[in-house]
Scaffold this active site. Structure first.
Site, short mmCIF file in Angstrom:
data_model
loop_
_atom_site.label_atom_id
_atom_site.label_comp_id
_atom_site.label_asym_id
_atom_site.label_seq_id
_atom_site.Cartn_x
_atom_site.Cartn_y
_atom_site.Cartn_z
N SER A 14 66.78 8.22 24.88
CA SER A 14 67.93 8.63 25.53
C SER A 14 68.68 9.72 25.00
O SER A 14 69.83 9.91 25.08
CB SER A 14 68.79 7.33 25.95
OG SER A 14 68.36 6.29 26.74
N THR A 189 70.44 15.16 7.85
CA THR A 189 69.18 15.51 8.42
C THR A 189 67.88 14.79 8.01
O THR A 189 66.97 15.00 8.58
CB THR A 189 68.73 17.05 7.63
OG1 THR A 189 68.58 16.69 6.45
CG2 THR A 189 69.80 18.07 7.91
N PRO A 191 67.09 11.46 8.99
CA PRO A 191 66.14 10.80 10.33
C PRO A 191 65.49 11.91 10.99
O PRO A 191 64.24 11.58 11.29
CB PRO A 191 67.61 10.67 11.07
CG PRO A 191 68.63 10.31 10.39
CD PRO A 191 68.41 11.33 9.25
N CYS A 381 69.98 4.52 53.97
CA CYS A 381 69.05 3.42 53.83
C CYS A 381 69.37 2.07 54.23
O CYS A 381 69.71 1.82 55.44
CB CYS A 381 68.12 3.50 52.46
SG CYS A 381 66.45 2.67 52.45
N HIS A 508 66.72 9.35 52.59
CA HIS A 508 67.65 9.44 51.34
C HIS A 508 67.78 11.16 51.17
O HIS A 508 67.13 11.51 50.55
CB HIS A 508 66.84 9.12 50.18
CG HIS A 508 66.63 7.64 50.00
ND1 HIS A 508 67.69 6.68 49.44
CD2 HIS A 508 65.84 6.47 50.57
CE1 HIS A 508 67.56 5.58 49.44
NE2 HIS A 508 66.19 5.32 50.36
N GLU A 510 69.98 12.61 49.80
CA GLU A 510 70.36 12.86 48.24
C GLU A 510 69.18 13.69 47.42
O GLU A 510 69.42 14.27 46.39
CB GLU A 510 70.90 11.83 47.37
CG GLU A 510 70.01 10.59 47.28
CD GLU A 510 69.94 9.56 48.33
OE1 GLU A 510 69.57 8.52 48.05
OE2 GLU A 510 70.77 9.98 49.33
#
Length: 534
Positions: A14, A189, A191, A381, A508, A510
């Site tokens: 993430s 640095t 990692p 929906c 939908h 969006e």
């Protein structure tokens, strides 16, 4: 010759690989190049269609009906392209295809192995995604983190691509975290160095590093990373936290990321003209008004479950020079007694999709509150289906009216299973999925929202539909079916014309909203909410 860009991640997951990939795609597109993009997900599910939103966030549906990772939404919104089923590949999908071929005897008795059969299947997906779109450049993001056991076949396929198509046609971009230790007052640095070492151990030497950081990175740190990771210092790109995601392409361009990519891949393309994008970002950063929208959902603890809904609201806000102040309302908490307390300060109410019984009664009460108090409301929906159920119960006095999905024994199955879905037992990939036409009723709020077009094409993901045997009773009470399938069989949009804005869509909308081209139904809803706040 198609050029291939591979984006991997290290240190933590993430980290924003998808946003980096999407931003690079936008920069290359604005150079006049035809770009496509895909996501490799190393999980064993065939697709995310049956995964819990709490696990995965929203399921993003493409034009051709693929149920995909939410990163594809970022890709489409940033690059403004429509992707297809080749744009999301999972371990489960690859293994199922390889095993199906083995059962058919297509490997002619060979021992089926990860190398070459799985890796060949992965490479075929990369090339197919490029060829079906006739793209100059394809960007492939690999989910997860280098070092994960699940991603090893994917990374091996990426390594082999360099030999298959030539080093001048392949670029590896590695995104990592550059942590800042506040107590020590310095960035670390190590990692990143270890992550690159892990990647090089798999045979991949990155050509560029994108380092995610909360603080500005000094040139000395970049030089150190360049030295220990064997990349050019100018190819160490900083990706700092920003107020708005749409700033990121401009930040990357300011560091010549797209130029470095073009130089490496020997792409002769003019400078990216980001004038329109820059103007949009400037507008986003200086919105003059605020409008409060209550989002009534069952997965509100994880906003990613409604990512495209939130983005579409924001896009429509940009068009109206207003920031959207989202009020997250858990549908489980809404009752007839407290609806006014929970929703009374909202300028508009949106009831998005979902599956299952939990939270549906709360959504019905939210819809009832919007109808009885003339608060602008948009249902999506399941939100559209429950809009019909609410009207049946409280206007048509059909006590116990419900959806067949939620209560099979109901006397009034206002929402019923689609005829072609009755005998389907599998859950995954069996819904009504993808782009379908919707014929609009002239003079309706829906038609006006869509600039009086006769037909619009929108993406769907559902198994149930309005039960047509109840249409006459609804219409007699003033309920308008303002959008239907061209054969008039499926209800697509419903509305109450005398309200400020009380519209619900089975599809939908969006999924087709863009920051510089908001979806029309959302824009009509936000516009009505703004008027309601004045």
């Amino acid at each position: 010759m198609t050029k291939y860009i591979f984006v991997t991640g290290g240190v933590v997951s993430s980290i924003g690989k998808g946003i980096v990939a999407a931003s690079l795609g936008r920069l290359l597109k604005n150079r006049g190049l035809k770009v496509t993009i895909q996501k490799f997900d190393p999980y064993i599910n065939i697709d995310p269609g049956t995964m819990s939103p709490y696990q995965h966030g929203e399921v993003y549906v493409t034009d051709d009906g693929a149920e995909t990772d939410l990163d594809l939404g970022h890709y489409e919104r940033f690059i403004d392209i429509n992707l297809n089923k080749y744009s999301n590949v999972t371990t489960g999908k690859i293994y199922s295809e390889v095993l199906r071929k083995e059962r058919k005897g297509e490997y002619l008795g060979a021992t089926v192995q990860v190398i070459p059969h799985i890796t060949d299947a992965l490479k075929e997906k990369i090339k197919r995604a490029a060829s079906t779109t006739d793209s100059d450049v394809i960007i492939t993001e690999v989910g997860g983190t280098v070092g994960d056991i699940e991603s090893l076949p994917f990374l091996e396929a990426l390594r082999q691509m360099k030999a298959d198509v030539g080093s001048e046609n392949v670029m590896y971009i590695h995104t990592t975290l550059l942590p800042y230790l506040k107590a020590a007052g310095e960035m670390k640095t190590k990692p990143t160095q270890h992550s690159v070492k892990e990647l090089r151990g798999l045979g991949i030497q990155p050509n560029m590093l994108v380092i995610r950081t909360e603080e500005p990175v000094e040139q000395g740190i970049k030089n150190k990373l360049a030295q220990f990771c064997d990349v050019n210092s100018e190819a160490v790109i900083e990706s700092r936290n920003v107020e708005h995601l749409y700033q990121i392409p401009l930040n990357l361009q300011a560091q010549s990321m797209d130029q470095i990519v073009c130089d490496h891949l020997k792409l002769n393309a003019p400078q990216a003209d980001m004038t329109e994008w820059s103007a949009m970002v400037d507008k986003v950063m200086n919105l003059r008004k605020t409008t409060k929208i209550a989002l009534v959902g069952k997965y509100v603890e994880l906003p990613d479950a409604y990512l495209s809904v939130v983005e579409a609201l924001k896009h429509s806000g940009y068009a109206n020079d207003t920031a959207i102040d989202l009020k997250w309302v858990n549908a489980n908490d809404v009752t007839v007694d407290n609806a006014a307390d929970l929703l009374g300060d909202a300028d508009g109410i949106i009831v998005p999709g979902g599956f299952g019984q939990r939270g549906t009664e709360g959504k019905i009460q939210a819809i009832r509150y919007a109808r009885e108090n003339d608060v602008p409301m948009l249902g999506i929906c399941l939100g559209m289906q429950l809009t019909c159920v609410e009207f049946a119960r409280h206007v048509l006095n059909m006590e116990g009216a419900n959806s067949f999905e939620l209560e099979p024994s109901t006397k009034y199955p206002i929402i019923d299973i689609m005829r072609d879905q009755i005998d389907i037992e599998d859950m995954g990939g069996t819904l009504r999925l993808g782009l379908y036409p919707c014929k609009l009723k002239p003079g309706s709020k829906a038609a006006m929202a869509y600039n009086n077009q006769e037909v619009v094409q929108r993406r769907h993901r559902h198994r149930y539909e309005f039960n047509n045997k109840f249409r006459p009773e609804f219409e007699a009470a003033g309920f308008v079916f303002s959008g239907v399938s061209p054969d008039n069989r499926l209800v697509e949009i419903v509305e109450l014309k005398e309200k400020k804005f009380f519209v619900a869509a089975q599809y939908h909308p969006e999924l087709q909203s863009r920051p510089n081209r908001p979806e029309e139904l959302y824009t009509a809803f936000v516009t009505a909410a703004i008027k309601n706040s004045n």
